[in-house]
Design an enzyme around this catalytic site. Structure first.
Site, PDB file in Angstrom:
ATOM      1  N   ASP A   1      21.105  32.435 -71.370  1.00  0.00           N
ATOM      2  CA  ASP A   1      21.017  31.160 -71.017  1.00  0.00           C
ATOM      3  C   ASP A   1      22.298  30.647 -70.102  1.00  0.00           C
ATOM      4  OD1 ASP A   1      22.885  31.528 -73.482  1.00  0.00           O
ATOM      5  OD2 ASP A   1      22.925  29.325 -73.645  1.00  0.00           O
TER       6      ASP A   1
ATOM      7  N   GLU B   1      24.009  30.328 -76.469  1.00  0.00           N
ATOM      8  CA  GLU B   1      25.522  30.407 -76.445  1.00  0.00           C
ATOM      9  C   GLU B   1      25.924  29.170 -75.720  1.00  0.00           C
ATOM     10  OE1 GLU B   1      29.655  31.158 -75.358  1.00  0.00           O
ATOM     11  OE2 GLU B   1      27.862  30.693 -74.144  1.00  0.00           O
TER      12      GLU B   1
END
Length: 381
Positions: free
Chosen positions: A74, A139
């Site tokens: 991400d 994250e």
């Protein structure tokens, strides 16, 4: 100048990953791409989906020590795309720099790890130990359903990581000049100081929480929490947000809201910091509510097999010494280290991460793959 074209497997993979708009927590198919690359190398692929987060646990081998690459697919939002020199999800190489959201944080590192693993497996088919990838799409988000959940799953079934390289962008000016062998803990407090709302012309009928809290906040801001140690700077306290009032200039507010954060070293503990904060608030006779979020405990990987192999590999590949540090923010290493794993962060330069026109040196990605490969050779051959 016309954009250059990819000329290596590392670069091609990095560009393919960047082209997927995987804004947290959307993986956008990045992990599937990685799985398709790893499966022919003998990895067993396991997708772990928790709520809105996609995670991948890929493992090769079941005997001996386990070496793992950890990272995330991400990325943070791009902001206004018109402010970028090139479209953020159209990877572009200009003057030796790869541009695009995630180039440095951390799709370039993922590409380097994939290629390094392929080279290592092909060169050393009978290598010792096991290899793994722990990849999340959470994250950059609230870190609720990502690495922490995968680690909980692995712990429940007795799978232990011995050595972990996290591909976060650790370098400052040159690849490998800094690695992170630890991180400070992060503790956030949400404080509401209660007062009595009223008219500013009649202060005796009101109780101003700003006036009441100001001395306590000043004391908290000036407190020496610890003195740090050889590995960590002293614990710091910072107020991140403070607000009160109705917006009218003639109203004493009824409450004051303060958000603050500790970045704490191994000389302090989260529970002790909580107690010390409440002692200050109580000493100033405040009426308050206080809630806490522990974002992560501090961790440290001292000199040992992983850190020594990493520093040695960087020296061999780049010709320069590396400086192990514990500065900066948090990373998913904070969820892996408490299991007993040695954890080191090694990735490209971090000067443009989370910025408009994020970019990374193409040559750094090539060298990073060589460093990763050499680390595996030192530990598993």
């Amino acid at each position: 100048m016309a954009p250059e074209q990819p000329h290596s497997e590392v670069l091609a993979l990095a560009m393919a990953l960047i082209s997927r708009a995987s804004i947290t927590p959307d993986d956008a198919g990045c992990q599937q791409m990685m799985a398709e690359y790893l499966a022919p190398l003998g990895f067993d692929i396991e997708s772990m989906v928790f709520a809105d987060t996609t995670n991948m646990w890929a493992r090769k081998g079941q005997q001996g020590p386990l070496f793992c690459f950890a990272g995330h697919t991400d990325v943070v939002p791009t902001g206004d795309p018109s402010q970028w020199d090139t479209p953020p999800f159209e990877p572009t190489i200009i003057d030796g720099m790869l541009h695009g959201r995630g180039a440095a944080d951390m799709k370039g590192s993922l590409a380097a790890a994939l290629v390094a693993t392929k080279r290592f497996v092909q060169k050393h088919p009978t290598h010792q130990g096991n290899l793994a990838f722990l990849i999340t799409s959470d994250e950059e988000g609230p870190f609720i359903n990502g690495t922490v959940k995968v680690i909980e799953t692995l712990e429940a079934r007795g799978e232990k990581i011995d050595w972990c390289i996290v591909g976060e962008p650790s370098s400052t000016t040159r690849l490998g000049d800094v690695v992170k062998n630890g991180r400070r803990g992060s503790l956030t407090g949400q404080l509401t100081v209660k007062g009595v709302q009223g008219h500013v012309a009649y202060p005796h009928l009101a109780h101003n929480p700003i006036h009441a809290a100001a001395p306590a906040l000043a004391e908290l801001a000036s407190t020496v929490w610890d003195h740090g140690n050889a590995f960590f700077p002293p614990t710091s306290f910072q107020i991140a947000n403070i607000h009160a009032g109705t917006g009218a200039p003639n109203v004493v507010p009824g409450e004051l809201c303060v958000q603050f954060n500790f970045r704490f070293c191994t000389e302090s503990h989260a529970d002790t910091l909580k107690v010390r904060v409440m002692e200050v608030l109580d000493r100033h006779d405040l009426e308050y509510d206080l809630s806490w979020v522990l974002n992560g405990e501090p961790f440290l990987t001292d000199h040992g097999l992983l850190l020594d192999a990493t520093c040695s590999a960087i020296k061999e590949i780049t010709g320069q010494e590396t400086d192990p540090q514990t500065s900066g923010g948090t990373s998913d290493g904070r969820f892996i280290a408490p299991t007993g794993a040695q954890v080191v962060e090694l990735g490209p330069c971090n000067a443009t991460i989370h910025k408009i026109n994020e970019c990374v040196r193409v040559a750094d990605l090539e060298q990073l793959a060589l460093c990763y490969e050499r680390i595996m050779e030192k530990l598993l051959c």
